[in-house]
Scaffold this motif. Structure first.
Motif, PDB file in Angstrom:
ATOM      1  N   ALA A 191      -1.759 -15.898  -6.702  1.00 31.94           N
ATOM      2  CA  ALA A 191      -1.713 -15.991  -5.240  1.00 31.94           C
ATOM      3  C   ALA A 191      -0.484 -15.292  -4.672  1.00 31.94           C
ATOM      4  CB  ALA A 191      -1.731 -17.463  -4.814  1.00 31.94           C
ATOM      5  N   ASP A 192       0.605 -15.204  -5.456  1.00 36.06           N
ATOM      6  CA  ASP A 192       1.828 -14.543  -4.980  1.00 36.06           C
ATOM      7  C   ASP A 192       1.672 -13.031  -4.886  1.00 36.06           C
ATOM      8  OD1 ASP A 192       2.972 -17.009  -4.875  1.00 36.06           O
ATOM      9  OD2 ASP A 192       3.984 -16.842  -6.815  1.00 36.06           O
ATOM     10  N   ALA A 193       0.599 -12.507  -5.456  1.00 36.72           N
ATOM     11  CA  ALA A 193       0.401 -11.063  -5.407  1.00 36.72           C
ATOM     12  C   ALA A 193      -0.411 -10.616  -4.205  1.00 36.72           C
ATOM     13  CB  ALA A 193      -0.301 -10.599  -6.693  1.00 36.72           C
ATOM     14  N   VAL A 194      -0.794 -11.585  -3.337  1.00 35.39           N
ATOM     15  CA  VAL A 194      -1.675 -11.273  -2.207  1.00 35.39           C
ATOM     16  C   VAL A 194      -0.930 -11.499  -0.905  1.00 35.39           C
ATOM     17  CG1 VAL A 194      -3.861 -11.817  -1.083  1.00 35.39           C
ATOM     18  CG2 VAL A 194      -3.676 -11.938  -3.583  1.00 35.39           C
ATOM     19  N   LEU A 195      -1.045 -10.537  -0.028  1.00 39.91           N
ATOM     20  CA  LEU A 195      -0.559 -10.688   1.344  1.00 39.91           C
ATOM     21  C   LEU A 195      -1.714 -11.083   2.241  1.00 39.91           C
ATOM     22  CD1 LEU A 195       1.864  -7.660   1.987  1.00 39.91           C
ATOM     23  CD2 LEU A 195       2.442 -10.086   2.112  1.00 39.91           C
ATOM     24  N   GLY A 196      -1.492 -12.085   3.116  1.00 44.92           N
ATOM     25  CA  GLY A 196      -2.519 -12.479   4.050  1.00 44.92           C
ATOM     26  C   GLY A 196      -3.261 -13.707   3.593  1.00 44.92           C
ATOM     27  N   THR A 197      -3.978 -14.332   4.544  1.00 46.86           N
ATOM     28  CA  THR A 197      -4.792 -15.514   4.278  1.00 46.86           C
ATOM     29  C   THR A 197      -6.142 -15.336   4.957  1.00 46.86           C
ATOM     30  OG1 THR A 197      -3.854 -16.618   6.220  1.00 46.86           O
ATOM     31  CG2 THR A 197      -2.806 -17.069   4.075  1.00 46.86           C
ATOM     32  N   GLY A 198      -7.032 -16.265   4.665  1.00 46.66           N
ATOM     33  CA  GLY A 198      -8.365 -16.171   5.245  1.00 46.66           C
ATOM     34  C   GLY A 198      -9.277 -15.324   4.381  1.00 46.66           C
ATOM     35  N   GLU A 199     -10.040 -14.425   4.999  1.00 46.97           N
ATOM     36  CA  GLU A 199     -10.986 -13.608   4.249  1.00 46.97           C
ATOM     37  C   GLU A 199     -10.446 -12.229   3.915  1.00 46.97           C
ATOM     38  OE1 GLU A 199     -14.572 -13.386   6.433  1.00 46.97           O
ATOM     39  OE2 GLU A 199     -15.090 -15.508   6.189  1.00 46.97           O
ATOM     40  N   LYS A 200      -9.394 -11.777   4.588  1.00 47.66           N
ATOM     41  CA  LYS A 200      -8.858 -10.442   4.352  1.00 47.66           C
ATOM     42  C   LYS A 200      -7.412 -10.537   3.901  1.00 47.66           C
ATOM     43  CE  LYS A 200     -11.842  -8.158   7.753  1.00 47.66           C
ATOM     44  NZ  LYS A 200     -11.879  -7.294   8.974  1.00 47.66           N
ATOM     45  N   GLY A 201      -7.044  -9.629   3.000  1.00 46.08           N
ATOM     46  CA  GLY A 201      -5.683  -9.579   2.503  1.00 46.08           C
ATOM     47  C   GLY A 201      -5.376  -8.202   1.952  1.00 46.08           C
ATOM     48  N   ALA A 202      -4.251  -8.088   1.272  1.00 43.31           N
ATOM     49  CA  ALA A 202      -3.837  -6.808   0.699  1.00 43.31           C
ATOM     50  C   ALA A 202      -3.016  -7.069  -0.550  1.00 43.31           C
ATOM     51  CB  ALA A 202      -3.029  -5.995   1.704  1.00 43.31           C
ATOM     52  N   VAL A 203      -3.081  -6.129  -1.485  1.00 44.99           N
ATOM     53  CA  VAL A 203      -2.271  -6.167  -2.701  1.00 44.99           C
ATOM     54  C   VAL A 203      -1.613  -4.800  -2.867  1.00 44.99           C
ATOM     55  CG1 VAL A 203      -3.740  -7.880  -3.814  1.00 44.99           C
ATOM     56  CG2 VAL A 203      -4.200  -5.453  -4.170  1.00 44.99           C
ATOM     57  N   PHE A 204      -0.586  -4.742  -3.725  1.00 44.12           N
ATOM     58  CA  PHE A 204       0.091  -3.488  -4.044  1.00 44.12           C
ATOM     59  C   PHE A 204      -0.185  -3.166  -5.509  1.00 44.12           C
ATOM     60  CE2 PHE A 204       2.417  -4.788  -0.288  1.00 44.12           C
ATOM     61  CZ  PHE A 204       2.605  -3.589   0.396  1.00 44.12           C
ATOM     62  N   LEU A 205      -1.030  -2.172  -5.723  1.00 37.33           N
ATOM     63  CA  LEU A 205      -1.343  -1.730  -7.077  1.00 37.33           C
ATOM     64  C   LEU A 205      -0.205  -0.882  -7.620  1.00 37.33           C
ATOM     65  CD1 LEU A 205      -5.102  -0.732  -6.781  1.00 37.33           C
ATOM     66  CD2 LEU A 205      -4.131  -2.874  -7.642  1.00 37.33           C
ATOM     67  N   LEU A 206       0.056  -1.008  -8.919  1.00 35.69           N
ATOM     68  CA  LEU A 206       1.110  -0.239  -9.569  1.00 35.69           C
ATOM     69  C   LEU A 206       0.528   1.090 -10.037  1.00 35.69           C
ATOM     70  CD1 LEU A 206       4.065  -0.278 -10.511  1.00 35.69           C
ATOM     71  CD2 LEU A 206       3.254  -1.234 -12.687  1.00 35.69           C
ATOM     72  N   LYS A 207       1.087   2.189  -9.529  1.00 30.95           N
ATOM     73  CA  LYS A 207       0.690   3.538  -9.910  1.00 30.95           C
ATOM     74  C   LYS A 207       1.930   4.267 -10.425  1.00 30.95           C
ATOM     75  CE  LYS A 207      -3.574   3.109  -8.407  1.00 30.95           C
ATOM     76  NZ  LYS A 207      -4.735   3.131  -9.312  1.00 30.95           N
ATOM     77  N   GLY A 208       2.164   4.165 -11.746  1.00 32.13           N
ATOM     78  CA  GLY A 208       3.366   4.761 -12.309  1.00 32.13           C
ATOM     79  C   GLY A 208       4.603   4.022 -11.830  1.00 32.13           C
ATOM     80  N   GLU A 209       5.485   4.756 -11.109  1.00 30.06           N
ATOM     81  CA  GLU A 209       6.696   4.144 -10.572  1.00 30.06           C
ATOM     82  C   GLU A 209       6.575   3.858  -9.083  1.00 30.06           C
ATOM     83  OE1 GLU A 209       9.986   6.617 -11.500  1.00 30.06           O
ATOM     84  OE2 GLU A 209       9.959   6.159 -13.649  1.00 30.06           O
ATOM     85  N   THR A 210       5.402   4.003  -8.512  1.00 29.86           N
ATOM     86  CA  THR A 210       5.179   3.740  -7.098  1.00 29.86           C
ATOM     87  C   THR A 210       4.053   2.731  -6.928  1.00 29.86           C
ATOM     88  OG1 THR A 210       3.638   5.585  -6.877  1.00 29.86           O
ATOM     89  CG2 THR A 210       5.968   6.057  -6.446  1.00 29.86           C
ATOM     90  N   VAL A 211       3.902   2.248  -5.710  1.00 35.64           N
ATOM     91  CA  VAL A 211       2.867   1.269  -5.433  1.00 35.64           C
ATOM     92  C   VAL A 211       1.899   1.850  -4.400  1.00 35.64           C
ATOM     93  CG1 VAL A 211       4.260  -0.738  -5.993  1.00 35.64           C
ATOM     94  CG2 VAL A 211       4.316   0.173  -3.672  1.00 35.64           C
ATOM     95  N   GLU A 212       0.658   1.340  -4.476  1.00 32.40           N
ATOM     96  CA  GLU A 212      -0.378   1.732  -3.529  1.00 32.40           C
ATOM     97  C   GLU A 212      -0.921   0.470  -2.865  1.00 32.40           C
ATOM     98  OE1 GLU A 212      -5.026   3.081  -3.708  1.00 32.40           O
ATOM     99  OE2 GLU A 212      -3.668   3.875  -5.246  1.00 32.40           O
ATOM    100  N   ARG A 213      -0.817   0.397  -1.543  1.00 31.69           N
ATOM    101  CA  ARG A 213      -1.339  -0.749  -0.805  1.00 31.69           C
ATOM    102  C   ARG A 213      -2.852  -0.637  -0.699  1.00 31.69           C
ATOM    103  NH1 ARG A 213       0.652  -4.378   3.345  1.00 31.69           N
ATOM    104  NH2 ARG A 213      -1.060  -5.050   4.670  1.00 31.69           N
ATOM    105  N   ARG A 214      -3.552  -1.759  -1.032  1.00 31.11           N
ATOM    106  CA  ARG A 214      -5.012  -1.735  -1.000  1.00 31.11           C
ATOM    107  C   ARG A 214      -5.504  -3.008  -0.309  1.00 31.11           C
ATOM    108  NH1 ARG A 214      -8.457  -0.579  -6.332  1.00 31.11           N
ATOM    109  NH2 ARG A 214      -7.406   1.426  -6.006  1.00 31.11           N
ATOM    110  N   ALA A 215      -6.409  -2.840   0.633  1.00 33.46           N
ATOM    111  CA  ALA A 215      -7.029  -3.970   1.319  1.00 33.46           C
ATOM    112  C   ALA A 215      -8.077  -4.604   0.413  1.00 33.46           C
ATOM    113  CB  ALA A 215      -7.661  -3.520   2.634  1.00 33.46           C
ATOM    114  N   VAL A 216      -8.136  -5.940   0.402  1.00 38.36           N
ATOM    115  CA  VAL A 216      -9.076  -6.668  -0.450  1.00 38.36           C
ATOM    116  C   VAL A 216      -9.743  -7.761   0.375  1.00 38.36           C
ATOM    117  CG1 VAL A 216      -7.839  -6.190  -2.599  1.00 38.36           C
ATOM    118  CG2 VAL A 216      -7.241  -8.207  -1.243  1.00 38.36           C
TER     119      VAL A 216
END
Length: 413
Positions: A345-370
């Motif tokens: 749960a600490d890896a998710v931003l937001g509550t309800g039905e929509k949120g976002a996570v930061f995927l690890l891509k090498g040494e950078t992160v990619e924000r993805r809506a979930v």
């Protein structure tokens, strides 16, 4: 002359011990040493300094499973264990405590004696009322005898009047005497009834000196001691108490939690839940929602919810802190297996039905809506947007944005 020459020779500087290479500049050596030390420090900083980027923890999404009798947690809320039946046991009258028969932690049964008050004055009043009742009975018996005698006298005089031995006036006098005695008998019987009621009142006052438990339970507070005054109406000085003790029905324990009004639509009566006590965080207690109180607290923007224990245990005590997870309904037999993945749960931003996570891509992160599903404790179900095995970061997500550089501090299992 010889003395003058000797003096001049003493003033001459002897340079025979100086090195032949002209080493009269030692500061140059120190300068070279300092430069070397600076170069070594720069090299150590380059090779030993941590890499740039925000330190994060890495977690891996795992596939959702269909195990369990009920769905995941829809909502978590904190509250306290309370008793629906709890009473401060007190006397109906003000009196001096002469005996206390309870202690904290002792169990009592319904109508069990828990204390006694001084009854000397009330006992004397009761005896007086009983004596007055006996006196009223005796008076009524005496009048009843006189009435019977007067009735016989009237009967005899009626016969004499028929035989013309006495006048009708004498019969009327006897009848009047009988009517007066009958009225006196009625008064005596009424006085006897009043005396009987007075005995009942005195008996009730005497019974009130004995304090009894209103229901079965456990004593949690012992408030009075022998020698103190108990006054149920108001508290007086330091030796005046309003009650003898507090009894709690342990079978009526439940949990009350405050749910944010924005999420109260996720809670309904008879909904399954799980209770975890702060004192026993690893103990999951099955529970269900009793009721959602139909009013909100405007100061806290919360709604109170009552939750019942499905299992009784002596470890559950009133006023314990508790956390309640409201569960979704168990999937029906033959229903499709749950889809999605489970992430912390600490890896998710937001509550309800929509949120976002930061995927690890090498040494950078990619924000993805979930798209979020149910939450079960520290686990969050992601219905769409992630695949099993995706790596995401856990950390101060509020400081991250798409494309930020990070460094792995801890790899989560």
């Amino acid at each position: 002359m010889d003395d003058r020459a000797a003096l001049l020779n003493q003033l001459r500087i002897d340079r025979s011990d100086e090195p032949a290479d002209g080493g009269g500049k030692p500061w140059l050596k120190w300068l070279i040493a300092l430069v070397l030390l600076a170069l070594l420090g720069i090299a150590a900083w380059i090779y030993l300094a941590p890499p740039p980027g925000l330190p994060v923890t890495v977690a891996v999404a795992r596939p959702a499973s269909s195990g369990g009798a009920s769905g995941g947690s829809l909502l978590d809320a904190a509250g306290y264990v309370v008793a629906r039946r709890a009473a401060t046991v007190s006397a109906k009258i003000t009196g001096l405590v002469t005996e206390v028969l309870i202690e904290e932690g002792s169990k009592v049964e319904a109508n069990q004696i828990v204390a006694r008050l001084d009854d000397t004055n009330i006992r004397a009043s009761l005896e007086q009322s009983r004596a007055q009742l006996e006196s009223a009975k005796a008076q009524a018996a005496q009048v009843r005898v006189n009435v019977a005698n007067a009735e016989r006298d009237v009967t005899r005089r009626k016969g004499l009047v028929e035989q013309k031995f006495i006048s009708v006036a004498e019969l009327d006098t006897a009848q009047t005497t009988l009517d007066g005695l009958r009225a006196s008998l009625t008064t005596a019987e009424r006085n006897m009834t009043v005396s009987a009621r007075a005995v009942d009142v005195a008996q009730r006052a005497f019974d009130d000196t004995t304090v009894r438990a209103p229901f079965a339970g456990v004593i949690t507070v012992k408030a009075a001691q022998v020698g103190e005054i108990v006054s149920p109406l108001s508290a007086g000085g330091g030796f005046t108490r309003t009650g003898i003790g507090t009894v709690v029905d342990m079978d009526s324990l439940e949990v009350e939690v405050d749910v944010n009004e924005n999420f109260i639509n996720r809670v309904k009566a008879a909904q399954p839940a799980v209770i975890k006590l702060n004192a026993y965080p690893d103990w999951s207690i099955p529970a269900s929602v009793i009721a959602v109180i139909p009013t909100a607290d405007r100061t806290k923007a919360t709604v109170k919810v009552r939750v019942a224990f499905k299992e009784r245990d002596d470890r559950v005590l009133p006023e314990m802190g508790a956390r309640v997870s409201f569960l979704s309904e168990a999937p029906a037999a033959g229903a499709a297996a749950p889809t999605g993945v489970i992430v912390p749960a600490d890896a998710v931003l937001g509550t309800g039905e929509k949120g976002a996570v930061f995927l690890l891509k090498g040494e950078t992160v990619e924000r993805r809506a979930v798209k979020l599903g149910a939450r079960n404790g520290a686990d969050q179900t992601v219905i769409a947007g992630l695949n099993a095995g995706d790596r995401m970061v856990i950390g101060d997500l509020a400081k991250l944005k798409d494309g930020d550089r990070v460094r792995i501090a801890v790899a989560a299992p």
